[in-house]
Scaffold this motif. Sequence first.
Motif, PDB file in Angstrom:
ATOM      1  N   ARG A 158       6.495 -20.185   2.219  1.00  0.00           N
ATOM      2  CA  ARG A 158       5.766 -21.220   1.483  1.00  0.00           C
ATOM      3  C   ARG A 158       4.417 -21.489   2.142  1.00  0.00           C
ATOM      4  O   ARG A 158       4.243 -21.295   3.347  1.00  0.00           O
ATOM      5  CB  ARG A 158       6.573 -22.513   1.441  1.00  0.00           C
ATOM      6  CG  ARG A 158       6.885 -23.106   2.815  1.00  0.00           C
ATOM      7  CD  ARG A 158       7.940 -24.198   2.737  1.00  0.00           C
ATOM      8  NE  ARG A 158       8.215 -24.796   4.038  1.00  0.00           N
ATOM      9  CZ  ARG A 158       9.059 -24.285   4.932  1.00  0.00           C
ATOM     10  NH1 ARG A 158       9.701 -23.161   4.661  1.00  0.00           N
ATOM     11  NH2 ARG A 158       9.258 -24.896   6.086  1.00  0.00           N
ATOM     12  N   LEU A 159       3.490 -21.960   1.340  1.00  0.00           N
ATOM     13  CA  LEU A 159       2.250 -22.512   1.851  1.00  0.00           C
ATOM     14  C   LEU A 159       2.513 -23.953   2.266  1.00  0.00           C
ATOM     15  O   LEU A 159       3.438 -24.602   1.771  1.00  0.00           O
ATOM     16  CB  LEU A 159       1.158 -22.428   0.786  1.00  0.00           C
ATOM     17  CG  LEU A 159       0.801 -21.010   0.332  1.00  0.00           C
ATOM     18  CD1 LEU A 159      -0.278 -21.047  -0.748  1.00  0.00           C
ATOM     19  CD2 LEU A 159       0.351 -20.147   1.507  1.00  0.00           C
ATOM     20  N   SER A 167      -0.630 -22.533   7.397  1.00  0.00           N
ATOM     21  CA  SER A 167      -0.243 -22.331   6.005  1.00  0.00           C
ATOM     22  C   SER A 167      -0.313 -20.850   5.656  1.00  0.00           C
ATOM     23  O   SER A 167      -1.388 -20.303   5.407  1.00  0.00           O
ATOM     24  CB  SER A 167      -1.164 -23.123   5.075  1.00  0.00           C
ATOM     25  OG  SER A 167      -0.757 -22.991   3.739  1.00  0.00           O
ATOM     26  N   PHE A 168       0.849 -20.184   5.670  1.00  0.00           N
ATOM     27  CA  PHE A 168       0.867 -18.755   5.343  1.00  0.00           C
ATOM     28  C   PHE A 168       2.270 -18.374   4.909  1.00  0.00           C
ATOM     29  O   PHE A 168       3.258 -19.066   5.181  1.00  0.00           O
ATOM     30  CB  PHE A 168       0.450 -17.903   6.535  1.00  0.00           C
ATOM     31  CG  PHE A 168       1.516 -17.788   7.600  1.00  0.00           C
ATOM     32  CD1 PHE A 168       2.345 -16.674   7.653  1.00  0.00           C
ATOM     33  CD2 PHE A 168       1.716 -18.795   8.530  1.00  0.00           C
ATOM     34  CE1 PHE A 168       3.340 -16.556   8.619  1.00  0.00           C
ATOM     35  CE2 PHE A 168       2.698 -18.688   9.499  1.00  0.00           C
ATOM     36  CZ  PHE A 168       3.515 -17.569   9.551  1.00  0.00           C
ATOM     37  N   LEU A 169       2.335 -17.261   4.213  1.00  0.00           N
ATOM     38  CA  LEU A 169       3.622 -16.652   3.890  1.00  0.00           C
ATOM     39  C   LEU A 169       3.444 -15.145   3.929  1.00  0.00           C
ATOM     40  O   LEU A 169       2.358 -14.623   3.663  1.00  0.00           O
ATOM     41  CB  LEU A 169       4.143 -17.133   2.537  1.00  0.00           C
ATOM     42  CG  LEU A 169       3.290 -16.931   1.283  1.00  0.00           C
ATOM     43  CD1 LEU A 169       3.556 -15.568   0.629  1.00  0.00           C
ATOM     44  CD2 LEU A 169       3.573 -18.033   0.264  1.00  0.00           C
ATOM     45  N   GLU A 170       4.536 -14.442   4.276  1.00  0.00           N
ATOM     46  CA  GLU A 170       4.487 -12.986   4.382  1.00  0.00           C
ATOM     47  C   GLU A 170       5.752 -12.411   3.759  1.00  0.00           C
ATOM     48  O   GLU A 170       6.858 -12.880   4.014  1.00  0.00           O
ATOM     49  CB  GLU A 170       4.336 -12.549   5.845  1.00  0.00           C
ATOM     50  CG  GLU A 170       5.322 -13.192   6.798  1.00  0.00           C
ATOM     51  CD  GLU A 170       5.080 -12.826   8.256  1.00  0.00           C
ATOM     52  OE1 GLU A 170       4.102 -12.097   8.528  1.00  0.00           O
ATOM     53  OE2 GLU A 170       5.859 -13.268   9.112  1.00  0.00           O
ATOM     54  N   LEU A 171       5.565 -11.402   2.933  1.00  0.00           N
ATOM     55  CA  LEU A 171       6.646 -10.818   2.157  1.00  0.00           C
ATOM     56  C   LEU A 171       6.518  -9.303   2.149  1.00  0.00           C
ATOM     57  O   LEU A 171       5.487  -8.736   2.529  1.00  0.00           O
ATOM     58  CB  LEU A 171       6.601 -11.332   0.709  1.00  0.00           C
ATOM     59  CG  LEU A 171       6.615 -12.847   0.498  1.00  0.00           C
ATOM     60  CD1 LEU A 171       6.216 -13.173  -0.925  1.00  0.00           C
ATOM     61  CD2 LEU A 171       7.991 -13.412   0.821  1.00  0.00           C
ATOM     62  N   ILE A 207       2.866  -8.095   1.433  1.00  0.00           N
ATOM     63  CA  ILE A 207       2.140  -9.110   0.675  1.00  0.00           C
ATOM     64  C   ILE A 207       2.056 -10.349   1.556  1.00  0.00           C
ATOM     65  O   ILE A 207       3.087 -10.866   2.000  1.00  0.00           O
ATOM     66  CB  ILE A 207       2.868  -9.450  -0.637  1.00  0.00           C
ATOM     67  CG1 ILE A 207       2.821  -8.261  -1.607  1.00  0.00           C
ATOM     68  CG2 ILE A 207       2.294 -10.699  -1.284  1.00  0.00           C
ATOM     69  CD1 ILE A 207       3.676  -8.465  -2.843  1.00  0.00           C
ATOM     70  N   SER A 208       0.856 -10.811   1.822  1.00  0.00           N
ATOM     71  CA  SER A 208       0.679 -12.018   2.617  1.00  0.00           C
ATOM     72  C   SER A 208      -0.359 -12.912   1.951  1.00  0.00           C
ATOM     73  O   SER A 208      -1.295 -12.422   1.300  1.00  0.00           O
ATOM     74  CB  SER A 208       0.209 -11.692   4.038  1.00  0.00           C
ATOM     75  OG  SER A 208       1.128 -10.854   4.706  1.00  0.00           O
ATOM     76  N   ILE A 209      -0.193 -14.209   2.115  1.00  0.00           N
ATOM     77  CA  ILE A 209      -1.156 -15.197   1.632  1.00  0.00           C
ATOM     78  C   ILE A 209      -1.319 -16.216   2.747  1.00  0.00           C
ATOM     79  O   ILE A 209      -0.327 -16.743   3.267  1.00  0.00           O
ATOM     80  CB  ILE A 209      -0.674 -15.891   0.345  1.00  0.00           C
ATOM     81  CG1 ILE A 209      -0.376 -14.859  -0.759  1.00  0.00           C
ATOM     82  CG2 ILE A 209      -1.713 -16.896  -0.145  1.00  0.00           C
ATOM     83  CD1 ILE A 209       0.294 -15.444  -1.982  1.00  0.00           C
ATOM     84  N   CYS A 218      -8.783 -19.076   1.160  1.00  0.00           N
ATOM     85  CA  CYS A 218      -7.443 -18.476   1.112  1.00  0.00           C
ATOM     86  C   CYS A 218      -7.587 -16.959   1.011  1.00  0.00           C
ATOM     87  O   CYS A 218      -8.438 -16.462   0.264  1.00  0.00           O
ATOM     88  CB  CYS A 218      -6.653 -19.002  -0.084  1.00  0.00           C
ATOM     89  SG  CYS A 218      -4.934 -18.438  -0.141  1.00  0.00           S
ATOM     90  N   THR A 219      -6.761 -16.245   1.751  1.00  0.00           N
ATOM     91  CA  THR A 219      -6.788 -14.787   1.761  1.00  0.00           C
ATOM     92  C   THR A 219      -5.482 -14.245   1.189  1.00  0.00           C
ATOM     93  O   THR A 219      -4.399 -14.640   1.629  1.00  0.00           O
ATOM     94  CB  THR A 219      -6.980 -14.249   3.186  1.00  0.00           C
ATOM     95  OG1 THR A 219      -8.221 -14.726   3.706  1.00  0.00           O
ATOM     96  CG2 THR A 219      -6.973 -12.727   3.193  1.00  0.00           C
ATOM     97  N   PHE A 220      -5.607 -13.372   0.220  1.00  0.00           N
ATOM     98  CA  PHE A 220      -4.474 -12.632  -0.334  1.00  0.00           C
ATOM     99  C   PHE A 220      -4.553 -11.220   0.245  1.00  0.00           C
ATOM    100  O   PHE A 220      -5.559 -10.528   0.073  1.00  0.00           O
ATOM    101  CB  PHE A 220      -4.549 -12.590  -1.864  1.00  0.00           C
ATOM    102  CG  PHE A 220      -4.203 -13.893  -2.534  1.00  0.00           C
ATOM    103  CD1 PHE A 220      -3.081 -14.000  -3.338  1.00  0.00           C
ATOM    104  CD2 PHE A 220      -4.995 -15.017  -2.361  1.00  0.00           C
ATOM    105  CE1 PHE A 220      -2.751 -15.199  -3.962  1.00  0.00           C
ATOM    106  CE2 PHE A 220      -4.683 -16.218  -2.970  1.00  0.00           C
ATOM    107  CZ  PHE A 220      -3.555 -16.318  -3.775  1.00  0.00           C
ATOM    108  N   ARG A 221      -3.485 -10.791   0.913  1.00  0.00           N
ATOM    109  CA  ARG A 221      -3.538  -9.556   1.687  1.00  0.00           C
ATOM    110  C   ARG A 221      -2.475  -8.564   1.241  1.00  0.00           C
ATOM    111  O   ARG A 221      -1.318  -8.930   1.019  1.00  0.00           O
ATOM    112  CB  ARG A 221      -3.347  -9.864   3.174  1.00  0.00           C
ATOM    113  CG  ARG A 221      -3.162  -8.651   4.069  1.00  0.00           C
ATOM    114  CD  ARG A 221      -3.145  -9.040   5.532  1.00  0.00           C
ATOM    115  NE  ARG A 221      -4.481  -9.469   5.965  1.00  0.00           N
ATOM    116  CZ  ARG A 221      -4.748  -9.954   7.179  1.00  0.00           C
ATOM    117  NH1 ARG A 221      -3.764 -10.110   8.062  1.00  0.00           N
ATOM    118  NH2 ARG A 221      -5.980 -10.306   7.496  1.00  0.00           N
TER     119      ARG A 221
END
Length: 773
Positions: A158-159, A167-171, A207-209, A218-221
């Motif tokens: 979750r953010l 504030s990050f999430l990684e999938l 996938i990371s945000i 905000c970075t979408f990676r």
Amino acid sequence: MISKVKWLSVWLMAGWTAIACAQQAAPPAAVGPLNSGLNVSLQQYEGTNVQQSLPFKNGNVLVDGINVWQLDWKMKPAADGAIDVALGCRLLKGKATATALVVDFVFGDWREDNYVLVPGIVYNGNRYRAIGNGYNPQYPKDMYFNPGAPLTISNNPRLALPGESNSFLELQSTNTAAPGMSFYAPGTGQSWFVLMEQQTRFGNNGISIFENQHRDTCTFRITAPAMRTRAAGFGDFHVSGDKAPDWSAGDEVVLRFKIYGKKSEGIPGHLRHFMEIRKSVTGPNEPRNLVPMSKLAQLGTDICRGNFTETKAGKYYLPENSRHFQLGWVSGMINTFPMLALNDPLERSRVAEELDFIVSKMQGRSGYFYGFISEDGKLGTEKAHPDFPELQAMVRKNGDVLFWLMKHLLLLKAQGHGSIINPQWETAAQRLAAAFVTTWKAHGEFGQYIVPETGAVAVFNSSAGAIVPAGLALAADYFNRPDWLAVAGDAAAFYYRRDVEQRGFTSGACGDISQDADSETAFGFMESLMAMYRYTGKAVWLERAKAQAALCASWTLAYDPVFPPGSAIAKLGGRMAGGVWASSQNKHAAPGVCTSSADHLFKLFRATGDRHYADLLRDIQHAHTEAVNMPGHITTNYLIGSSMERIQPSDAEGAGAIGNFIHTRNSWTETNGILMAMEIPGIYVRPGEGLLYVFDHVKAEKLAEDKSSVTLRLTNTTPYDAAVSVFAENARQARTAMGYTQFMQWPKVSVPSGGATKVKVNSSGDIQMLADR
């Protein structure tokens, strides 16, 4: 950088031709709204910790000591308005260890109220209070009898909430229903999407945000491969075990993805855009014809026949793998419906005995039902807290009871057996409907858990009552209570406004999660919207159903995941597009909708002609069949025709679980298989109008068509004889919303295993068998 709304026209028009024509062009200066940019780098790791980041700053060549790297951008405009990218990275010279390719989409002018979606796992950024550190955590005391308690989820990616740090999430790509991520910015009305392939030669993509400390960037990676520090489990996290690859001179990886920028009409518009493009990178899937729907129905009902029992509590069909009885959700008063549809005297009497048991033993003084009773007759509680000893029940289960009890009454009358309806069943349905109306008038919602004895709402603020408007609508029509239909409409409008338009998800229906986003409320609410269309005829409900169907699609595997070669699904050649993710806590897909045929998707397809809804439903049905235990296709440790609830593309349960079935059985998956075989036509056709759609496991070839009829050759390549239901009508008839027992009217065509049958179908629904020459 290019600012805000100007980015799309500048990107697609002024700079596009040069980019598209270059074989090794640099990326565009802007790739989306909100002062965005695209950065490419290499990251070197020790374990999963980044040791060094090497950005491509000046063109497409990167020199790091003796290592020389080159990017190869192949970009072209796609027909759907996207940029189609194949980004190649090659080590021209040298040797590198533990290095991953990273693509960052960086968005400035970011706001925390932007809606962030990773389909099947992250909705609205999962930016809510989180509790527990594991499966099905206990609720804190402040959630009970407190309408002001915040929506609360399990410990999921979750953010962060405002005021929190990091504030990050990684999938991993296999955590998603369609590999990709997106956001909608309400301040500008813009949507942005990136969709990608599941994997490269290095394995599944990452996938990371992540947001900066001030939450204004905000970075979408995307990483090739996934390089998570922690992998998400069922309400917790564990060490990922991800490993970056070593490179030698000449090694190359190609990362393929598509970028979309669109204007959207709110979150519903964003969801509808997603449904349109969700297969655009992974491509159309090709479901296998394995077992005819009629064979699945026969096997499933045979299993259910053998599970009827008598206990001290009463007589009922056994739910799941227990002798205790559970009402609604995954078993009771749902698995009875297909048994009643058999129109068999023995099963009809058994269904009647179960209904007698339920209404006499499980309805509380308020009109609400308890959700559980032991085989010894002891009522059980759900989600209780030590400080609140009252027995509680799931609102979702009570919604199921009202909806399915009304369907039982309608079916008995349609079969001509209305005389056996026990007046106590009707009284029970009226009391339950009245309880829901009372709760609505008192609180303006139905809550998540209630106290059946008093009717008090024990836990508020979820979408657990999403299916209640459907039940109220059926009851309003059956008992001639227009005031109930008005409440159903008010409730459906409320849930649509709060949960779909404002939150972008529905939540909290499953008995083993918190108030996490889940697929079961999504499909349950879809049922309610189509019920409102059925009983009011108002187009607004159909429009809302389109957005809701798109939300349902976000929970459904859009593609056939690649499973490990030694896994059970891989060995069976399983094609699992159509598996339905359970919830953001329970990170697995399942063979079907819990618990429904999802025929509301067919009704929407019928009303609109939009094949997206039919394709979604066909995928769900075929993924279910892939999980059914059959000779030479073993998926459970139970009977032929049984099935289980796990399709696991991710490592949420550990790497050893990926692609492997849990060798048990779940009655709800067997039930929804029977329901799909009953309530979805094997073939839907509008003779003379060119519309033909096949849901069953047969092929249909159109041989001839005139204004009022069509001639078809049906071919069955499966090892089992098929009895294919055919629903034929014209466009005028399709403008009348479909009822709940129409499946009884569909004639069936026999198609032998390995054979073909030729038929002439008239728009009146009549079928003429023809010699197949």
